[in-house]
Design a protein around this motif. Sequence first.
Motif, mmCIF file in Angstrom:
data_model
loop_
_atom_site.group_PDB
_atom_site.id
_atom_site.type_symbol
_atom_site.label_atom_id
_atom_site.label_comp_id
_atom_site.label_asym_id
_atom_site.label_seq_id
_atom_site.Cartn_x
_atom_site.Cartn_y
_atom_site.Cartn_z
ATOM 1 N N GLU A 47 -4.501 -0.976 2.091
ATOM 2 C CA GLU A 47 -4.587 -1.175 0.655
ATOM 3 C C GLU A 47 -4.099 0.082 -0.047
ATOM 4 O OE1 GLU A 47 -8.678 -1.976 0.088
ATOM 5 O OE2 GLU A 47 -8.579 -4.011 0.902
ATOM 6 N N PRO A 48 -3.676 -0.018 -1.309
ATOM 7 C CA PRO A 48 -3.193 1.176 -2.010
ATOM 8 C C PRO A 48 -4.263 2.262 -2.040
ATOM 9 C CG PRO A 48 -2.619 -0.790 -3.243
ATOM 10 C CD PRO A 48 -3.520 -1.240 -2.133
ATOM 11 N N PRO A 49 -3.938 3.479 -1.604
ATOM 12 C CA PRO A 49 -4.920 4.566 -1.656
ATOM 13 C C PRO A 49 -5.084 5.081 -3.078
ATOM 14 C CG PRO A 49 -2.845 5.371 -0.798
ATOM 15 C CD PRO A 49 -2.666 3.897 -0.982
ATOM 16 N N ARG A 50 -6.089 5.919 -3.268
ATOM 17 C CA ARG A 50 -6.357 6.520 -4.569
ATOM 18 C C ARG A 50 -5.679 7.889 -4.627
ATOM 19 N NH1 ARG A 50 -10.038 4.718 -7.897
ATOM 20 N NH2 ARG A 50 -10.947 3.579 -6.138
ATOM 21 N N LEU A 51 -4.988 8.156 -5.698
ATOM 22 C CA LEU A 51 -4.333 9.445 -5.887
ATOM 23 C C LEU A 51 -5.336 10.430 -6.465
ATOM 24 C CD1 LEU A 51 -1.774 11.197 -5.847
ATOM 25 C CD2 LEU A 51 -1.272 10.341 -8.164
ATOM 26 N N LEU A 52 -5.555 11.536 -5.763
ATOM 27 C CA LEU A 52 -6.470 12.578 -6.229
ATOM 28 C C LEU A 52 -5.740 13.744 -6.884
ATOM 29 C CD1 LEU A 52 -8.950 12.811 -3.190
ATOM 30 C CD2 LEU A 52 -9.045 11.281 -5.173
ATOM 31 N N PHE A 64 -4.552 12.131 -1.177
ATOM 32 C CA PHE A 64 -4.930 10.730 -1.327
ATOM 33 C C PHE A 64 -6.343 10.531 -0.793
ATOM 34 C CE2 PHE A 64 -0.279 10.451 -0.361
ATOM 35 C CZ PHE A 64 0.147 9.948 -1.581
ATOM 36 N N HIS A 65 -7.019 9.521 -1.322
ATOM 37 C CA HIS A 65 -8.272 9.047 -0.735
ATOM 38 C C HIS A 65 -8.094 7.578 -0.395
ATOM 39 C CE1 HIS A 65 -12.463 7.318 -0.961
ATOM 40 N NE2 HIS A 65 -12.602 8.273 -0.074
ATOM 41 N N ASP A 66 -8.295 7.246 0.881
ATOM 42 C CA ASP A 66 -8.077 5.892 1.363
ATOM 43 C C ASP A 66 -9.383 5.125 1.324
ATOM 44 O OD1 ASP A 66 -6.753 3.721 2.498
ATOM 45 O OD2 ASP A 66 -7.334 4.321 4.516
ATOM 46 N N SER A 67 -9.297 3.803 1.114
ATOM 47 C CA SER A 67 -10.496 2.970 1.082
ATOM 48 C C SER A 67 -11.225 2.974 2.421
ATOM 49 C CB SER A 67 -10.134 1.535 0.696
ATOM 50 O OG SER A 67 -9.206 0.993 1.625
ATOM 51 N N GLY A 68 -10.535 3.394 3.484
ATOM 52 C CA GLY A 68 -11.172 3.523 4.787
ATOM 53 C C GLY A 68 -11.930 4.821 4.933
ATOM 54 N N ASP A 69 -12.231 5.488 3.797
ATOM 55 C CA ASP A 69 -13.020 6.718 3.785
ATOM 56 C C ASP A 69 -12.310 7.854 4.503
ATOM 57 O OD1 ASP A 69 -15.104 5.612 2.315
ATOM 58 O OD2 ASP A 69 -16.081 4.821 4.092
ATOM 59 N N ALA A 78 0.809 -1.209 0.000
ATOM 60 C CA ALA A 78 0.000 0.000 0.000
ATOM 61 C C ALA A 78 0.845 1.263 0.000
ATOM 62 C CB ALA A 78 -0.936 0.008 1.210
ATOM 63 N N LEU A 79 2.118 1.169 0.373
ATOM 64 C CA LEU A 79 2.993 2.336 0.434
ATOM 65 C C LEU A 79 3.917 2.432 -0.774
ATOM 66 C CD1 LEU A 79 3.908 2.133 4.225
ATOM 67 C CD2 LEU A 79 2.089 3.444 3.135
ATOM 68 N N ASP A 80 3.606 1.698 -1.827
ATOM 69 C CA ASP A 80 4.389 1.735 -3.057
ATOM 70 C C ASP A 80 3.751 2.738 -4.016
ATOM 71 O OD1 ASP A 80 5.863 1.336 -5.311
ATOM 72 O OD2 ASP A 80 5.260 -0.743 -5.627
ATOM 73 N N PRO A 81 4.458 3.802 -4.428
ATOM 74 C CA PRO A 81 3.855 4.780 -5.351
ATOM 75 C C PRO A 81 3.333 4.149 -6.631
ATOM 76 C CG PRO A 81 5.919 5.619 -4.462
ATOM 77 C CD PRO A 81 5.826 4.186 -4.031
ATOM 78 N N ALA A 82 3.979 3.080 -7.091
ATOM 79 C CA ALA A 82 3.537 2.439 -8.325
ATOM 80 C C ALA A 82 2.186 1.748 -8.168
ATOM 81 C CB ALA A 82 4.583 1.430 -8.793
ATOM 82 N N GLY A 83 1.785 1.472 -6.925
ATOM 83 C CA GLY A 83 0.526 0.773 -6.694
ATOM 84 C C GLY A 83 -0.655 1.683 -6.454
ATOM 85 N N LEU A 84 -0.462 3.005 -6.502
ATOM 86 C CA LEU A 84 -1.561 3.934 -6.237
ATOM 87 C C LEU A 84 -2.701 3.736 -7.241
ATOM 88 C CD1 LEU A 84 0.436 7.200 -5.490
ATOM 89 C CD2 LEU A 84 -0.901 5.879 -3.855
ATOM 90 N N LEU A 85 -3.917 3.799 -6.762
ATOM 91 C CA LEU A 85 -5.083 3.702 -7.634
ATOM 92 C C LEU A 85 -5.291 5.022 -8.351
ATOM 93 C CD1 LEU A 85 -7.585 1.844 -5.268
ATOM 94 C CD2 LEU A 85 -5.950 0.867 -6.882
ATOM 95 N N PRO A 121 -10.536 11.738 -10.728
ATOM 96 C CA PRO A 121 -9.295 11.336 -11.410
ATOM 97 C C PRO A 121 -8.076 11.949 -10.723
ATOM 98 C CG PRO A 121 -10.326 13.120 -12.615
ATOM 99 C CD PRO A 121 -11.251 12.790 -11.459
ATOM 100 N N ALA A 122 -6.906 11.407 -11.025
ATOM 101 C CA ALA A 122 -5.654 11.979 -10.514
ATOM 102 C C ALA A 122 -5.300 13.191 -11.364
ATOM 103 C CB ALA A 122 -4.539 10.941 -10.571
ATOM 104 N N ARG A 123 -5.159 14.340 -10.697
ATOM 105 C CA ARG A 123 -4.865 15.591 -11.430
ATOM 106 C C ARG A 123 -3.652 16.284 -10.814
ATOM 107 N NH1 ARG A 123 -10.725 18.193 -10.995
ATOM 108 N NH2 ARG A 123 -10.672 16.947 -9.073
ATOM 109 N N GLY A 124 -3.106 17.238 -11.556
ATOM 110 C CA GLY A 124 -1.938 17.975 -11.102
ATOM 111 C C GLY A 124 -0.722 17.674 -11.952
#
Length: 676
Positions: free
Chosen positions: A353-358, A371-376, A286-293, A312-315
């Motif tokens: 789990e890998p968080p979502r990159l916003l 980030f947005h985590d699956s744990g809300d 979950a702490l691997d940048p390559a695994g970010l959702l 979506p991931a922006r920036g």
Amino acid sequence: MPIHQPQQRTDVHPGRTGVQQAEAALVEHYPRLVRLAYVVLPPALGRHRRVLAAHAVVQRALPAAGDRARSPRVPAQSHRSGAPVDAEPAPEGAGPDRGPSGAAYGWMRLRVLRTALAHERRPRWWPGRLPAPAALRPAVPVVWGLRLFPRAGGVDELTLDRALSTVPGAVRAAFALQLLEGLDESGARDLLAGAGVADPAGAVRRAARLGMPDRAGAQAMLRSGEFDPCTVQTRPSDLLRRRHRVRAVAAAAALCVVAGGLVVAVGEGTRPTGDDRNPAVAAVPALDPAGLLRTAAERWADTSRVDFTAWPARGGRTGDGELLGRALRAWSGPPDSVRVTTAPGTVVAPPVEPPRLLFAGEVDGAAVVLFHDSGDRVVRYAEPLSGSGGAALDFARTDDANVTTGAAVVVSRTGDSARFLLAPWIEESTTRDLLAPGTPARPLAVGPDGVTAPAPRPAANGACDSWPVLQLRSSGKIVEKHAFLVTDLGDLAPAHLTYTPKPGRGAPARQPREATGGEALLAWARTACSLRTLSGSGVRAVNNWAFAEQKLPEGGASAGWLCTRADTWRGPGRVLVHFLEPAGSPTDPAAVVADRDDTALCSRFGQHVLAGTHWKAPSGRWYVLAAGSRAVTRIEATGAVRGAAGGPTFAVRAPRDAAVELTASLRGGETLAAVR
């Protein structure tokens, strides 16, 4: 999908009778123990992780056959308290606490309770979801490719679950021990003390207030499918993401083979030292940048779940692996140089789990990652681009966010302004001042990356001479012509403002609506400054309910009564009751006549309200005024002044400081006390 109970072991040494009885008790009462663990575990884990953790807690409670230090001595126990003692087993009898396996069941229950409670006491930096000693053993059970959820209950079950999420684990444990295990208050206190709870009596007292007054109904809800982790529904995890992971793992395996050959050829080489590689972080996917959702750019327009999972991931720095790695490592264990702020009730543990990159980009002289985590949770990491300042890490809850409460996130605050990252479904953004209800909204520029221009924010101190808000409008792809207000109350997610108009004659009860109309803006103009008291408290939404209108004594004009309810992300609400007497200016602040924390008043679960205040007429005479919601049929005053009146309003002459008790009768025959 039922999760099958583990089969009874057959390899226990015959001499270890205590372990055999404990195992028999576990198998016999497995669903009961798992339900107990599920209720006690922190709801912030999320339903999927809590299901798995509940099964893991129970299955790990059984000691190894040769582990003499943790094996039971066939303890007997009191049926009332469930506290183990060194004595002979209790005699045969009814109930799980009696019979040959009854003492063993009590011993297993105590171990389950200790482990479940330890979840809230684990170190912040610990990467697992169980206490350290248990986490060293293989994790059970393991589920790949599926998400598990207990069967959904109704509104009442959801309300109870949210109420449980607002109290500590010890209170949840006391609640479950009484309603699920049938222990009395004394028995629950004794068992909590045996589990290491610091204040068992306080936990039992707080548990007594949950589910009141209908304890039988609360017991039925607690035994429903909503809290049954042994009968679950399944959904797939992110299928595309899993396919990408398989390919990535295959590629990584090939690279490892090549790298291994090179290492053999050239020798041991130079090993990384210091902070070049953190084994604890490297071992957590979950702490691997390559695994970010990362969500596809147009996903929001083609999904029924319009929340942070659709962002979506922006920036400009979404591909900067070094920045993303630093942000994730800071999340896993913030060093002393990182300033951490947490909204009330938010878990700061690393993601499982890998968080979502916003977002990842540069804003106001800082590199910012969201980030947005699956744990809300939404997590914001910011580090200065220059200078010696330290990084910042902010956590906020975003449970069940929707079109409005998931519409914006603060990315930067500087001075008296803030920049927001807007949801992809926001089509128009403007700003307005609540204390200038007649002034039109002003356009707010938004960059290609979704970040707004600096927008004014409410002043934390000093005179309350303005209250800036954002007025946003959703795209027609989501809902047609839907405009709404949000305001910055100091958390990552701004609070959604709504308005419920006063009841009509004979009409059904009104529902909250967006606070963009003239009547709503006038009401907020007189109550906006009271929002200061809510700053930094994790507020999700605030509603102004005009519950009554009253004709003032001595031929005066009409006055209004407003109930301002603030709902937090973690569940509890706060209520401020405002009295709006006639004023010379539409922005004259209303008087706050009642303030109540942790209440359901003025919500769909507390639809009746009564409030009162002292009021001075232009003649100089003092009165006690009272007003109730639409179901109030009679109001009565007792104490220093006595009187009664039919209907939802009441006025009686009274000294300025007269102590008066107000009660109301409702249409259904119930009695209602005034909120203080």
